[in-house]
Design a protein around this motif. Structure first.
Motif, short mmCIF file in Angstrom:
data_model
loop_
_atom_site.label_atom_id
_atom_site.label_comp_id
_atom_site.label_asym_id
_atom_site.label_seq_id
_atom_site.Cartn_x
_atom_site.Cartn_y
_atom_site.Cartn_z
N LEU A 87 13.68 -35.73 2.17
CA LEU A 87 14.53 -36.70 1.50
C LEU A 87 13.85 -38.07 1.44
CD1 LEU A 87 17.25 -37.51 0.20
CD2 LEU A 87 18.16 -37.83 2.52
N ARG A 88 13.17 -38.45 2.50
CA ARG A 88 12.46 -39.73 2.51
C ARG A 88 11.49 -39.85 1.35
NH1 ARG A 88 10.88 -40.01 8.97
NH2 ARG A 88 12.98 -40.54 9.70
N VAL A 89 10.73 -38.80 1.14
CA VAL A 89 9.71 -38.83 0.09
C VAL A 89 10.38 -38.87 -1.29
CG1 VAL A 89 7.69 -37.68 -0.86
CG2 VAL A 89 8.14 -37.57 1.61
N ARG A 90 11.45 -38.11 -1.45
CA ARG A 90 12.16 -38.10 -2.74
C ARG A 90 12.71 -39.49 -3.07
NH1 ARG A 90 15.47 -32.63 -3.94
NH2 ARG A 90 14.72 -33.19 -6.01
N ILE B 130 4.00 -41.24 6.61
CA ILE B 130 2.67 -41.46 6.03
C ILE B 130 2.74 -41.31 4.51
CG2 ILE B 130 0.34 -40.48 5.84
CD1 ILE B 130 0.58 -39.80 8.86
N ILE B 131 3.48 -40.31 4.05
CA ILE B 131 3.60 -40.10 2.60
C ILE B 131 4.33 -41.28 1.94
CG2 ILE B 131 4.58 -38.63 0.79
CD1 ILE B 131 4.32 -36.26 2.75
N VAL B 132 5.42 -41.75 2.57
CA VAL B 132 6.16 -42.87 2.00
C VAL B 132 5.25 -44.10 1.87
CG1 VAL B 132 8.01 -44.54 2.46
CG2 VAL B 132 8.45 -42.10 2.73
N GLN B 133 4.45 -44.36 2.88
CA GLN B 133 3.53 -45.51 2.83
C GLN B 133 2.45 -45.30 1.77
OE1 GLN B 133 2.48 -47.02 6.91
NE2 GLN B 133 4.10 -45.62 7.56
N TYR B 134 2.00 -44.06 1.60
CA TYR B 134 1.03 -43.74 0.55
C TYR B 134 1.63 -43.99 -0.84
CZ TYR B 134 -1.97 -40.89 -2.50
OH TYR B 134 -2.79 -40.46 -3.52
N VAL B 135 2.85 -43.53 -1.03
CA VAL B 135 3.54 -43.74 -2.31
C VAL B 135 3.65 -45.23 -2.61
CG1 VAL B 135 5.80 -43.53 -3.46
CG2 VAL B 135 4.81 -41.55 -2.28
N ASP B 136 3.97 -46.02 -1.58
CA ASP B 136 4.08 -47.47 -1.75
C ASP B 136 2.74 -48.09 -2.14
OD1 ASP B 136 5.75 -49.77 -1.72
OD2 ASP B 136 4.93 -50.35 0.22
N ASP B 137 1.67 -47.58 -1.56
CA ASP B 137 0.32 -48.12 -1.86
C ASP B 137 -0.15 -47.73 -3.25
OD1 ASP B 137 0.05 -49.37 0.58
OD2 ASP B 137 -0.96 -47.68 1.54
N VAL B 138 0.08 -46.48 -3.64
CA VAL B 138 -0.44 -45.99 -4.91
C VAL B 138 0.34 -46.55 -6.10
CG1 VAL B 138 -0.78 -43.92 -6.34
CG2 VAL B 138 -1.42 -43.90 -3.91
N TRP B 139 1.65 -46.55 -6.00
CA TRP B 139 2.49 -47.07 -7.08
C TRP B 139 3.02 -48.43 -6.64
CZ3 TRP B 139 2.51 -41.85 -5.70
CH2 TRP B 139 2.03 -40.97 -6.69
N SER B 140 2.11 -49.37 -6.51
CA SER B 140 2.41 -50.65 -5.86
C SER B 140 3.09 -51.67 -6.77
CB SER B 140 1.12 -51.26 -5.29
OG SER B 140 0.16 -51.40 -6.32
#
Length: 224
Positions: free
Chosen positions: A19-22, A71-81
């Protein structure tokens, strides 16, 4: 290659970690393919993508897999910044958000899950009280970090909102099954209002599992 097929998420609807990632992907308006995993039989794609832990969630971006929800949530934040920042911009604020997110994962949520397996009534009461104390701590953190705004992240959902908000459905299941209130006006008045705001948020409301559905699913789980 379409943007949607560039991003795949391996998960299962009852999982708070998925759910966090979604929620993070929704905040960034990222289209993605959702691959529903059966908890009883893991797909070959999952086993190949996460050979170490063999667990969901797994985000596959341009054929590169990533594991572990925070880690995925932080990656998503970095990539789609460019849209809806999830992590605070100040390093100290970022560190504090990460600290409490880890607290939720390593202390609060495991204690909450232990209530289900407690065979003695005294042990169950002790665990329920531990969860209440943990939520009272997070109430204080909310008052400090929100600066009078609606979320831990201020005006918008941040990392800590996602970390805590993702377990709200299971928290409601624990409340229902045990006839108790964990979020309540006397102990966590601000979190009670926050939970309503979070659940109604556009990035959350369509992916947050309904409590009744989680209750039905919980009956299939082995006690312990």
């Amino acid at each position: 290659m379409s943007m949607k097929s560039e991003v795949k998420l391996l998960g299962a609807w009852p999982s708070p970690y998925v759910l966090r990632v979604r929620i993070a992907l929704n905040m960034k308006s990222v289209e993605y393919e959702f691959h529903e995993e059966k908890l009883s039989s893991k797909s070959q794609l999952l086993l190949q993508s996460n050979p170490i832990y063999k667990k969901i969630p797994v985000l596959i971006h341009k054929d590169k897999p990533l594991c572990e929800s925070l880690i995925i949530v932080q990656y998503v934040d970095d990539v789609w910044s460019s849209a809806s920042p999830i992590l605070p911009s100040h390093p100290y604020d970022c560190a504090i958000a990460r600290f409490w997110a880890v607290y939720i994962d390593q202390t609060l949520y495991p204690t909450m899950k232990s209530i289900r397996g407690a065979s003695e009534e005294d042990e169950k009461k002790r665990l329920i009280e531990e969860v209440r104390k943990g939520l009272a701590l997070l109430e204080d953190v909310f008052k400090d970090r929100s600066k009078g705004k609606g979320f831990y992240g201020g005006d918008r959902i941040g990392l800590l909102d996602i970390a805590l908000g993702s377990i709200l459905g299971w928290l409601r299941v624990v409340e229902t099954l045990n006839g108790v209130k964990l979020l309540e006006q006397s102990n966590t008045p601000e979190l009670l209002k926050w939970a309503e705001r979070f659940s109604a948020h556009a990035a959350v409301k369509d992916v947050m599992p309904e409590t009744e559905r989680l209750l039905e699913f919980s009956k299939t789980l082995v006690k312990g």
